[in-house]
Design a protein around this motif. Structure first.
Motif, mmCIF file in Angstrom:
data_model
loop_
_atom_site.group_PDB
_atom_site.id
_atom_site.type_symbol
_atom_site.label_atom_id
_atom_site.label_comp_id
_atom_site.label_asym_id
_atom_site.label_seq_id
_atom_site.Cartn_x
_atom_site.Cartn_y
_atom_site.Cartn_z
ATOM 1 N N SER A 66 0.834 -1.204 0.000
ATOM 2 C CA SER A 66 0.000 0.000 0.000
ATOM 3 C C SER A 66 0.868 1.254 0.000
ATOM 4 O O SER A 66 0.497 2.260 -0.593
ATOM 5 C CB SER A 66 -0.949 -0.013 1.196
ATOM 6 O OG SER A 66 -0.228 0.029 2.400
ATOM 7 N N GLY A 69 1.912 1.628 -3.559
ATOM 8 C CA GLY A 69 0.776 2.126 -4.342
ATOM 9 C C GLY A 69 0.497 3.592 -4.083
ATOM 10 O O GLY A 69 0.190 4.357 -5.000
ATOM 11 N N ALA A 70 0.606 4.007 -2.811
ATOM 12 C CA ALA A 70 0.388 5.414 -2.479
ATOM 13 C C ALA A 70 1.487 6.283 -3.083
ATOM 14 O O ALA A 70 1.218 7.396 -3.562
ATOM 15 C CB ALA A 70 0.334 5.599 -0.968
ATOM 16 N N ALA A 73 0.662 6.603 -6.748
ATOM 17 C CA ALA A 73 -0.486 7.503 -6.927
ATOM 18 C C ALA A 73 -0.083 8.947 -6.657
ATOM 19 O O ALA A 73 -0.534 9.866 -7.344
ATOM 20 C CB ALA A 73 -1.624 7.087 -6.002
ATOM 21 N N LEU A 95 -7.171 6.961 -5.493
ATOM 22 C CA LEU A 95 -6.444 5.841 -4.894
ATOM 23 C C LEU A 95 -5.668 6.223 -3.635
ATOM 24 O O LEU A 95 -5.367 5.346 -2.824
ATOM 25 C CB LEU A 95 -5.489 5.222 -5.911
ATOM 26 C CG LEU A 95 -6.106 4.214 -6.857
ATOM 27 C CD1 LEU A 95 -5.077 3.742 -7.873
ATOM 28 C CD2 LEU A 95 -6.673 3.042 -6.106
ATOM 29 N N LEU A 96 -5.359 7.483 -3.473
ATOM 30 C CA LEU A 96 -4.580 7.884 -2.289
ATOM 31 C C LEU A 96 -5.265 7.516 -0.971
ATOM 32 O O LEU A 96 -4.637 6.859 -0.126
ATOM 33 C CB LEU A 96 -4.248 9.372 -2.347
ATOM 34 C CG LEU A 96 -3.053 9.723 -3.225
ATOM 35 C CD1 LEU A 96 -2.934 11.227 -3.396
ATOM 36 C CD2 LEU A 96 -1.788 9.164 -2.617
ATOM 37 N N MET A 99 -5.343 3.645 -0.572
ATOM 38 C CA MET A 99 -4.054 3.093 -0.163
ATOM 39 C C MET A 99 -3.780 3.363 1.324
ATOM 40 O O MET A 99 -3.224 2.521 2.019
ATOM 41 C CB MET A 99 -2.915 3.666 -1.017
ATOM 42 C CG MET A 99 -2.919 3.180 -2.441
ATOM 43 S SD MET A 99 -2.623 1.419 -2.574
ATOM 44 C CE MET A 99 -4.159 0.873 -3.252
ATOM 45 N N PHE A 102 -5.704 0.749 3.240
ATOM 46 C CA PHE A 102 -5.039 -0.548 3.221
ATOM 47 C C PHE A 102 -3.799 -0.546 4.111
ATOM 48 O O PHE A 102 -3.478 -1.548 4.740
ATOM 49 C CB PHE A 102 -4.679 -0.960 1.792
ATOM 50 C CG PHE A 102 -5.819 -1.572 1.039
ATOM 51 C CD1 PHE A 102 -6.390 -2.759 1.451
ATOM 52 C CD2 PHE A 102 -6.330 -0.951 -0.082
ATOM 53 C CE1 PHE A 102 -7.445 -3.322 0.764
ATOM 54 C CE2 PHE A 102 -7.380 -1.503 -0.777
ATOM 55 C CZ PHE A 102 -7.940 -2.696 -0.358
ATOM 56 N N PHE A 103 -3.096 0.579 4.165
ATOM 57 C CA PHE A 103 -1.944 0.682 5.047
ATOM 58 C C PHE A 103 -2.375 0.516 6.501
ATOM 59 O O PHE A 103 -1.757 -0.211 7.271
ATOM 60 C CB PHE A 103 -1.232 2.021 4.841
ATOM 61 C CG PHE A 103 0.045 2.147 5.632
ATOM 62 C CD1 PHE A 103 1.231 1.657 5.119
ATOM 63 C CD2 PHE A 103 0.054 2.735 6.881
ATOM 64 C CE1 PHE A 103 2.408 1.752 5.842
ATOM 65 C CE2 PHE A 103 1.213 2.848 7.608
ATOM 66 C CZ PHE A 103 2.402 2.349 7.083
#
Length: 123
Positions: A66, A69-70, A73, A95-96, A99, A102-103
């Protein structure tokens, strides 16, 4: 039918019949599923068992993915927006917070694993 041996567990009978290639009727299937459901619902038993080290690595991996991914993004949304289309930028902005969620979930999973390992000082 399933009652091949009176002392044999019904779920074991079902497994033997299924692996032997014998025809298993719907009643036998339903009975085996009912036995499986009651077996897993007994007090002190959980149907899904995970070891704490595996869950710890799952939480760590979730946090790392995550974070990556962040970061991606963030780069698309703010650092290099001129290289991406408007739709890609909107997706990156959306998505920020996903993510981040999810973190946080990975962090909670990691804390639960530390708790299961007896490490109550992890934070």
């Amino acid at each position: 039918m399933l009652n091949t041996h009176p002392l044999q567990h019904p779920l074991q009978q079902y497994r033997e019949m299924a692996t032997a290639g014998q025809a298993v009727d719907q009643a036998s299937t339903n009975m085996a599923l009912a036995v499986l459901a009651t077996e897993s619902a007994k007090p002190g038993r959980h149907p899904l068992r995970f070891s704490a080290p595996v869950v710890l690595n799952l939480g760590r991996g979730m946090m790392l993915l995550s974070l990556a991914g962040a970061g991606t993004a963030l780069a698309v949304a703010y650092l290099y927006p001129e290289q991406y289309s408007l739709g890609e930028q909107v997706a990156a902005h959306l998505l920020l917070p996903v993510m981040a969620g999810f973190f946080k979930l990975g962090y909670v999973i990691r804390l639960a694993a530390h708790h299961a390992l007896g490490n109550y000082q992890a934070g």
